[in-house]
Design a protein around this motif. Structure first.
Motif, PDB file in Angstrom:
ATOM      1  N   VAL A   1       0.841  -1.236   0.060  1.00  0.00           N
ATOM      2  CA  VAL A   1      -0.052   0.022  -0.069  1.00  0.00           C
ATOM      3  C   VAL A   1       0.901   1.286   0.041  1.00  0.00           C
ATOM      4  CG1 VAL A   1      -0.077   0.268   2.370  1.00  0.00           C
ATOM      5  CG2 VAL A   1      -1.959   1.008   1.238  1.00  0.00           C
ATOM      6  N   ASP A   2       0.546   2.497  -0.471  1.00  0.00           N
ATOM      7  CA  ASP A   2       1.094   3.637  -0.584  1.00  0.00           C
ATOM      8  C   ASP A   2       0.842   4.565   0.452  1.00  0.00           C
ATOM      9  OD1 ASP A   2       2.540   3.121  -3.644  1.00  0.00           O
ATOM     10  OD2 ASP A   2       0.314   3.125  -4.057  1.00  0.00           O
ATOM     11  N   VAL A   3      -0.242   4.528   0.745  1.00  0.00           N
ATOM     12  CA  VAL A   3      -0.590   5.356   1.945  1.00  0.00           C
ATOM     13  C   VAL A   3      -1.420   4.880   3.097  1.00  0.00           C
ATOM     14  CG1 VAL A   3      -1.517   7.794   2.725  1.00  0.00           C
ATOM     15  CG2 VAL A   3      -0.414   7.407   0.375  1.00  0.00           C
ATOM     16  N   LEU A   4      -1.245   5.009   4.213  1.00  0.00           N
ATOM     17  CA  LEU A   4      -1.982   4.432   5.278  1.00  0.00           C
ATOM     18  C   LEU A   4      -2.414   5.523   6.150  1.00  0.00           C
ATOM     19  CD1 LEU A   4      -2.521   1.780   7.034  1.00  0.00           C
ATOM     20  CD2 LEU A   4      -0.524   2.116   8.298  1.00  0.00           C
ATOM     21  N   PHE A   5      -3.759   5.454   6.022  1.00  0.00           N
ATOM     22  CA  PHE A   5      -4.577   6.595   6.777  1.00  0.00           C
ATOM     23  C   PHE A   5      -5.218   6.091   8.152  1.00  0.00           C
ATOM     24  CE2 PHE A   5      -4.950   8.120   2.352  1.00  0.00           C
ATOM     25  CZ  PHE A   5      -4.386   9.335   2.506  1.00  0.00           C
ATOM     26  N   ASN A   6      -5.443   6.629   8.952  1.00  0.00           N
ATOM     27  CA  ASN A   6      -6.499   6.576  10.011  1.00  0.00           C
ATOM     28  C   ASN A   6      -7.486   7.896  10.010  1.00  0.00           C
ATOM     29  OD1 ASN A   6      -4.999   8.485  11.365  1.00  0.00           O
ATOM     30  ND2 ASN A   6      -4.432   7.501  13.006  1.00  0.00           N
ATOM     31  N   TRP A   7      -8.140   7.762  11.161  1.00  0.00           N
ATOM     32  CA  TRP A   7      -9.149   8.900  11.102  1.00  0.00           C
ATOM     33  C   TRP A   7      -9.051   9.930  12.315  1.00  0.00           C
ATOM     34  CZ3 TRP A   7     -14.151   5.733  10.267  1.00  0.00           C
ATOM     35  CH2 TRP A   7     -14.239   5.210  11.406  1.00  0.00           C
ATOM     36  N   ASP A   8      -9.697  10.940  12.499  1.00  0.00           N
ATOM     37  CA  ASP A   8      -9.620  11.776  13.639  1.00  0.00           C
ATOM     38  C   ASP A   8     -10.840  11.831  14.182  1.00  0.00           C
ATOM     39  OD1 ASP A   8      -8.470  13.496  15.500  1.00  0.00           O
ATOM     40  OD2 ASP A   8      -8.482  15.106  14.366  1.00  0.00           O
ATOM     41  N   HIS A   9     -11.307  11.016  15.050  1.00  0.00           N
ATOM     42  CA  HIS A   9     -12.465  10.809  15.940  1.00  0.00           C
ATOM     43  C   HIS A   9     -12.218  10.283  17.055  1.00  0.00           C
ATOM     44  CE1 HIS A   9     -14.971  12.081  12.536  1.00  0.00           C
ATOM     45  NE2 HIS A   9     -14.295  11.193  11.808  1.00  0.00           N
ATOM     46  N   PHE A  10     -13.086  10.274  18.087  1.00  0.00           N
ATOM     47  CA  PHE A  10     -12.884   9.949  19.413  1.00  0.00           C
ATOM     48  C   PHE A  10     -13.932   8.787  19.583  1.00  0.00           C
ATOM     49  CE2 PHE A  10     -12.171  14.900  20.147  1.00  0.00           C
ATOM     50  CZ  PHE A  10     -10.876  14.588  19.585  1.00  0.00           C
ATOM     51  N   PHE A  11     -14.795   8.370  18.973  1.00  0.00           N
ATOM     52  CA  PHE A  11     -15.766   7.394  19.033  1.00  0.00           C
ATOM     53  C   PHE A  11     -16.134   6.742  17.687  1.00  0.00           C
ATOM     54  CE2 PHE A  11     -16.863  10.445  22.147  1.00  0.00           C
ATOM     55  CZ  PHE A  11     -17.008   9.887  23.183  1.00  0.00           C
ATOM     56  N   PRO A  12     -16.591   5.469  17.831  1.00  0.00           N
ATOM     57  CA  PRO A  12     -16.487   4.682  16.433  1.00  0.00           C
ATOM     58  C   PRO A  12     -17.609   5.514  15.760  1.00  0.00           C
ATOM     59  CG  PRO A  12     -16.610   3.184  18.191  1.00  0.00           C
ATOM     60  CD  PRO A  12     -16.564   4.537  18.818  1.00  0.00           C
ATOM     61  N   LEU A  13     -17.566   5.434  14.337  1.00  0.00           N
ATOM     62  CA  LEU A  13     -18.661   5.972  13.488  1.00  0.00           C
ATOM     63  C   LEU A  13     -19.646   4.900  13.056  1.00  0.00           C
ATOM     64  CD1 LEU A  13     -16.570   8.424  11.140  1.00  0.00           C
ATOM     65  CD2 LEU A  13     -17.491   8.751  13.296  1.00  0.00           C
ATOM     66  N   THR A  14     -19.209   3.742  13.094  1.00  0.00           N
ATOM     67  CA  THR A  14     -20.314   2.587  12.704  1.00  0.00           C
ATOM     68  C   THR A  14     -20.156   1.608  13.931  1.00  0.00           C
ATOM     69  OG1 THR A  14     -18.566   1.359  11.483  1.00  0.00           O
ATOM     70  CG2 THR A  14     -19.682   3.159  10.375  1.00  0.00           C
ATOM     71  N   GLY A  15     -21.241   0.540  13.763  1.00  0.00           N
ATOM     72  CA  GLY A  15     -21.423  -0.218  14.952  1.00  0.00           C
ATOM     73  C   GLY A  15     -21.547   0.348  16.183  1.00  0.00           C
ATOM     74  N   ASP A  16     -20.929  -0.270  17.321  1.00  0.00           N
ATOM     75  CA  ASP A  16     -21.408   0.249  18.738  1.00  0.00           C
ATOM     76  C   ASP A  16     -20.762   1.424  18.833  1.00  0.00           C
ATOM     77  OD1 ASP A  16     -21.587   0.615  21.225  1.00  0.00           O
ATOM     78  OD2 ASP A  16     -20.340  -1.190  22.152  1.00  0.00           O
ATOM     79  N   PRO A  17     -21.728   2.428  19.028  1.00  0.00           N
ATOM     80  CA  PRO A  17     -21.138   3.919  19.251  1.00  0.00           C
ATOM     81  C   PRO A  17     -20.145   4.031  20.492  1.00  0.00           C
ATOM     82  CG  PRO A  17     -23.520   3.740  19.965  1.00  0.00           C
ATOM     83  CD  PRO A  17     -23.145   2.373  19.295  1.00  0.00           C
ATOM     84  N   ASP A  18     -20.215   3.187  21.526  1.00  0.00           N
ATOM     85  CA  ASP A  18     -19.277   3.337  22.354  1.00  0.00           C
ATOM     86  C   ASP A  18     -18.381   2.150  22.533  1.00  0.00           C
ATOM     87  OD1 ASP A  18     -20.384   5.679  23.892  1.00  0.00           O
ATOM     88  OD2 ASP A  18     -22.099   4.491  24.116  1.00  0.00           O
ATOM     89  N   GLY A  19     -17.910   1.634  21.108  1.00  0.00           N
ATOM     90  CA  GLY A  19     -17.110   0.574  21.216  1.00  0.00           C
ATOM     91  C   GLY A  19     -15.627   1.066  21.212  1.00  0.00           C
TER      92      GLY A  19
END
Length: 261
Positions: A36-54
Protein backbone atom coordinates in the motif's frame (compact mmCIF):
# COMPACT_ATOMS: atom_id res chain seq x y z
CA UNK A 1 -7.70 18.62 -14.05
CA UNK A 2 -8.15 15.30 -15.84
CA UNK A 3 -4.42 14.62 -15.48
CA UNK A 4 -3.82 10.91 -16.05
CA UNK A 5 -0.03 11.17 -15.94
CA UNK A 6 0.31 10.90 -12.16
CA UNK A 7 1.11 7.33 -11.06
CA UNK A 8 -1.73 5.44 -9.44
CA UNK A 9 -1.42 5.13 -5.68
CA UNK A 10 -3.46 3.01 -3.28
CA UNK A 11 -4.35 4.04 0.24
CA UNK A 12 -5.84 2.16 3.17
CA UNK A 13 -7.93 3.95 5.77
CA UNK A 14 -7.32 1.74 8.78
CA UNK A 15 -10.25 2.84 10.92
CA UNK A 16 -9.17 2.72 14.60
CA UNK A 17 -12.45 1.30 15.90
CA UNK A 18 -13.69 -1.99 17.37
CA UNK A 19 -10.20 -3.53 17.63
CA UNK A 20 -7.40 -3.80 20.18
CA UNK A 21 -4.22 -1.94 19.34
CA UNK A 22 -2.20 -5.10 18.68
CA UNK A 23 -4.59 -5.92 15.83
CA UNK A 24 -4.36 -2.38 14.45
CA UNK A 25 -0.54 -2.49 14.61
CA UNK A 26 -0.39 -5.88 12.91
CA UNK A 27 -2.76 -4.72 10.16
CA UNK A 28 -0.64 -1.64 9.52
CA UNK A 29 2.42 -3.86 9.06
CA UNK A 30 0.50 -6.24 6.80
CA UNK A 31 -0.73 -3.35 4.64
CA UNK A 32 2.80 -2.02 4.22
CA UNK A 33 4.04 -5.51 3.29
CA UNK A 34 1.25 -5.80 0.71
CA UNK A 35 2.55 -2.64 -0.97
CA UNK A 36 0.00 0.00 0.00
CA UNK A 37 1.21 3.54 -0.74
CA UNK A 38 -0.54 5.50 2.00
CA UNK A 39 -1.80 4.36 5.38
CA UNK A 40 -4.52 6.58 6.85
CA UNK A 41 -6.47 6.52 10.09
CA UNK A 42 -9.14 9.07 11.07
CA UNK A 43 -9.54 11.78 13.70
CA UNK A 44 -12.50 10.85 15.87
CA UNK A 45 -13.00 9.92 19.51
CA UNK A 46 -15.77 7.35 19.07
CA UNK A 47 -16.66 4.73 16.45
CA UNK A 48 -18.60 5.97 13.45
CA UNK A 49 -20.22 2.59 12.76
CA UNK A 50 -21.28 -0.34 14.91
CA UNK A 51 -21.40 0.08 18.69
CA UNK A 52 -21.19 3.87 19.21
CA UNK A 53 -19.27 3.32 22.46
CA UNK A 54 -17.07 0.50 21.19
CA UNK A 55 -13.28 0.27 21.23
CA UNK A 56 -11.57 3.31 19.73
CA UNK A 57 -8.16 5.03 19.70
CA UNK A 58 -6.88 8.59 19.16
CA UNK A 59 -5.49 9.71 15.82
CA UNK A 60 -2.21 11.59 16.21
CA UNK A 61 -0.62 9.51 18.95
CA UNK A 62 -1.30 6.54 16.67
CA UNK A 63 0.35 8.31 13.71
CA UNK A 64 3.49 8.83 15.79
CA UNK A 65 3.54 5.11 16.57
CA UNK A 66 3.04 4.24 12.90
CA UNK A 67 5.92 6.58 12.02
CA UNK A 68 8.26 4.40 14.09
CA UNK A 69 6.65 1.10 13.14
CA UNK A 70 6.68 1.52 9.36
CA UNK A 71 9.55 2.32 7.01
CA UNK A 72 8.18 2.98 3.51
CA UNK A 73 4.48 3.82 3.46
CA UNK A 74 3.24 7.41 3.78
CA UNK A 75 0.98 8.02 6.78
CA UNK A 76 -1.70 10.54 7.66
CA UNK A 77 -5.19 11.23 8.96
CA UNK A 78 -8.17 11.08 6.65
CA UNK A 79 -8.75 13.64 8.00
CA UNK A 80 -7.66 15.65 11.05
CA UNK A 81 -10.50 17.70 12.51
CA UNK A 82 -9.36 21.30 12.55
CA UNK A 83 -11.50 22.07 15.61
CA UNK A 84 -9.71 19.72 18.00
CA UNK A 85 -6.26 21.33 18.17
CA UNK A 86 -4.77 24.80 18.11
CA UNK A 87 -3.37 25.24 14.58
CA UNK A 88 0.14 26.10 15.82
CA UNK A 89 0.13 22.97 17.97
CA UNK A 90 -1.07 20.88 15.04
CA UNK A 91 1.74 22.24 12.89
CA UNK A 92 4.29 21.27 15.55
CA UNK A 93 2.76 17.80 15.88
CA UNK A 94 2.87 17.36 12.12
CA UNK A 95 6.51 18.51 11.97
CA UNK A 96 7.42 16.06 14.74
CA UNK A 97 5.72 13.09 13.08
CA UNK A 98 7.32 14.15 9.81
CA UNK A 99 10.76 13.77 11.44
CA UNK A 100 9.88 10.53 13.23
CA UNK A 101 8.81 9.05 9.89
CA UNK A 102 11.77 10.44 7.91
CA UNK A 103 9.48 12.55 5.75
CA UNK A 104 6.47 10.30 5.17
CA UNK A 105 3.65 12.35 6.73
CA UNK A 106 0.66 13.68 4.80
CA UNK A 107 -1.19 16.39 6.74
CA UNK A 108 -4.82 15.55 6.09
CA UNK A 109 -7.27 18.11 7.44
CA UNK A 110 -10.95 19.04 7.27
CA UNK A 111 -13.44 21.23 9.05
CA UNK A 112 -15.03 18.52 11.22
CA UNK A 113 -18.58 17.18 11.33
CA UNK A 114 -19.15 14.46 13.99
CA UNK A 115 -21.22 16.17 16.67
CA UNK A 116 -20.72 13.51 19.35
CA UNK A 117 -16.97 14.18 19.35
CA UNK A 118 -17.61 17.86 19.99
CA UNK A 119 -20.20 17.32 22.69
CA UNK A 120 -18.30 14.65 24.62
CA UNK A 121 -14.92 16.42 24.49
CA UNK A 122 -16.17 19.95 25.13
CA UNK A 123 -15.64 21.60 21.76
CA UNK A 124 -18.14 24.07 20.35
CA UNK A 125 -19.93 22.44 17.42
CA UNK A 126 -21.30 25.64 15.88
CA UNK A 127 -22.34 25.53 12.23
CA UNK A 128 -20.89 23.89 9.13
CA UNK A 129 -20.16 27.33 7.67
CA UNK A 130 -18.50 28.49 10.86
CA UNK A 131 -16.29 25.41 11.01
CA UNK A 132 -15.21 26.00 7.41
CA UNK A 133 -14.43 29.64 8.23
CA UNK A 134 -12.29 28.42 11.13
CA UNK A 135 -10.45 26.07 8.78
CA UNK A 136 -9.80 28.96 6.41
CA UNK A 137 -8.28 30.91 9.32
CA UNK A 138 -6.25 27.94 10.55
CA UNK A 139 -4.53 26.91 7.32
CA UNK A 140 -2.37 30.06 6.99
CA UNK A 141 -1.48 29.80 10.68
CA UNK A 142 -0.37 26.19 10.18
CA UNK A 143 1.72 27.20 7.18
CA UNK A 144 3.26 30.10 9.11
CA UNK A 145 4.19 27.95 12.11
CA UNK A 146 5.70 25.24 9.91
CA UNK A 147 7.97 27.90 8.43
CA UNK A 148 9.16 28.98 11.91
CA UNK A 149 9.83 25.62 13.58
CA UNK A 150 13.36 24.54 14.47
CA UNK A 151 14.22 22.08 13.12
CA UNK A 152 12.17 22.67 10.01
CA UNK A 153 10.13 19.82 8.52
CA UNK A 154 12.13 17.38 6.43
CA UNK A 155 10.13 18.40 3.35
CA UNK A 156 7.18 20.55 2.34
CA UNK A 157 4.62 18.39 4.12
CA UNK A 158 1.84 17.57 1.63
CA UNK A 159 -1.52 18.97 2.72
CA UNK A 160 -4.62 16.91 1.97
CA UNK A 161 -7.99 18.63 2.35
CA UNK A 162 -11.08 16.46 2.50
CA UNK A 163 -14.53 17.66 1.50
CA UNK A 164 -16.62 18.73 -1.44
CA UNK A 165 -18.20 22.06 -0.57
CA UNK A 166 -18.18 24.00 -3.82
CA UNK A 167 -17.93 27.57 -2.53
CA UNK A 168 -15.65 27.30 0.49
CA UNK A 169 -13.95 23.90 0.69
CA UNK A 170 -12.86 23.68 -2.94
CA UNK A 171 -11.52 27.22 -2.80
CA UNK A 172 -9.42 26.23 0.22
CA UNK A 173 -8.19 23.23 -1.78
CA UNK A 174 -7.18 25.53 -4.62
CA UNK A 175 -5.26 27.82 -2.27
CA UNK A 176 -3.66 25.37 0.16
CA UNK A 177 -3.88 21.68 -0.80
CA UNK A 178 -1.50 19.31 -2.52
CA UNK A 179 -4.15 16.57 -2.44
CA UNK A 180 -7.94 16.85 -2.61
CA UNK A 181 -9.89 13.95 -1.13
CA UNK A 182 -13.21 13.79 -2.94
CA UNK A 183 -16.51 12.07 -2.27
CA UNK A 184 -19.42 10.98 -4.42
CA UNK A 185 -20.22 9.19 -7.65
CA UNK A 186 -18.53 9.72 -11.00
CA UNK A 187 -20.85 12.54 -12.03
CA UNK A 188 -20.30 14.36 -8.75
CA UNK A 189 -16.52 14.06 -8.94
CA UNK A 190 -16.51 15.25 -12.54
CA UNK A 191 -18.60 18.31 -11.66
CA UNK A 192 -16.53 19.19 -8.60
CA UNK A 193 -13.20 18.84 -10.41
CA UNK A 194 -14.54 21.39 -12.89
CA UNK A 195 -15.39 23.76 -10.05
CA UNK A 196 -11.95 23.18 -8.54
CA UNK A 197 -10.37 24.16 -11.86
CA UNK A 198 -12.31 27.43 -11.73
CA UNK A 199 -11.12 28.17 -8.20
CA UNK A 200 -7.53 27.37 -9.18
CA UNK A 201 -7.73 29.78 -12.10
CA UNK A 202 -9.07 32.50 -9.82
CA UNK A 203 -6.22 32.12 -7.30
CA UNK A 204 -3.52 31.65 -9.96
CA UNK A 205 -2.86 27.98 -9.25
CA UNK A 206 -2.12 25.23 -11.76
CA UNK A 207 -4.88 22.71 -11.09
CA UNK A 208 -2.65 19.87 -12.31
CA UNK A 209 -0.51 20.35 -9.20
CA UNK A 210 -3.31 18.94 -7.04
CA UNK A 211 -3.56 15.18 -6.70
CA UNK A 212 -7.14 13.89 -6.69
CA UNK A 213 -7.98 11.24 -4.12
CA UNK A 214 -11.20 9.36 -3.54
CA UNK A 215 -12.59 6.56 -1.41
CA UNK A 216 -13.46 3.32 -3.22
CA UNK A 217 -15.80 0.61 -2.01
CA UNK A 218 -16.12 -1.64 -5.06
CA UNK A 219 -13.72 -3.66 -7.17
CA UNK A 220 -11.31 -1.81 -9.44
CA UNK A 221 -11.84 -3.29 -12.91
CA UNK A 222 -14.87 -1.17 -13.83
CA UNK A 223 -14.63 1.77 -11.45
CA UNK A 224 -10.89 2.33 -11.58
CA UNK A 225 -10.55 3.26 -15.27
CA UNK A 226 -13.53 5.63 -15.08
CA UNK A 227 -12.14 7.44 -12.05
CA UNK A 228 -8.75 7.52 -13.71
CA UNK A 229 -10.24 9.33 -16.69
CA UNK A 230 -11.42 12.03 -14.28
CA UNK A 231 -7.88 12.49 -13.01
CA UNK A 232 -8.08 10.45 -9.80
CA UNK A 233 -4.73 8.93 -8.90
CA UNK A 234 -5.07 8.08 -5.18
CA UNK A 235 -7.66 5.38 -4.47
CA UNK A 236 -8.35 4.62 -0.81
CA UNK A 237 -10.01 1.49 0.59
CA UNK A 238 -11.46 1.53 4.11
CA UNK A 239 -11.23 -1.32 6.60
CA UNK A 240 -12.78 -1.47 10.06
CA UNK A 241 -12.17 -3.60 13.14
CA UNK A 242 -12.34 -6.04 14.64
CA UNK A 243 -11.06 -8.14 11.72
CA UNK A 244 -9.77 -5.69 9.06
CA UNK A 245 -10.60 -7.57 5.88
CA UNK A 246 -7.97 -6.56 3.30
CA UNK A 247 -9.28 -8.57 0.34
CA UNK A 248 -10.55 -5.49 -1.51
CA UNK A 249 -7.29 -3.67 -0.80
CA UNK A 250 -5.32 -6.51 -2.39
CA UNK A 251 -7.40 -6.23 -5.57
CA UNK A 252 -6.76 -2.49 -5.84
CA UNK A 253 -3.03 -2.99 -5.29
CA UNK A 254 -2.96 -5.62 -8.05
CA UNK A 255 -4.84 -3.26 -10.37
CA UNK A 256 -2.40 -0.46 -9.58
CA UNK A 257 0.53 -2.69 -10.46
CA UNK A 258 -1.07 -3.65 -13.78
CA UNK A 259 -1.85 -0.03 -14.67
CA UNK A 260 1.48 1.44 -13.61
CA UNK A 261 3.38 -1.30 -15.40
Amino acid sequence: MSDTTKPIRIGLQLQPQHADYQTIRDTASTAEDLGVDVLFNWDHFFPLTGDPDGLHFECWTMLAAWAEQTSRVEIGALVTCNSYRNPELLADMARTVDHISDGRLILGIGSGWFEKDYDEYGYEFGTAGGRLDNLAESLPRIESRLAKLNPAPTRDIPVLIGGGGEKKTLRLVAKHADIWHSFGDLETIERKTGILRQHCAEVGRDAAEIEISTAVQSEPDELGPKLRELGVSLFTVAASGPDYDLDLLKKWIAWRDEQNG
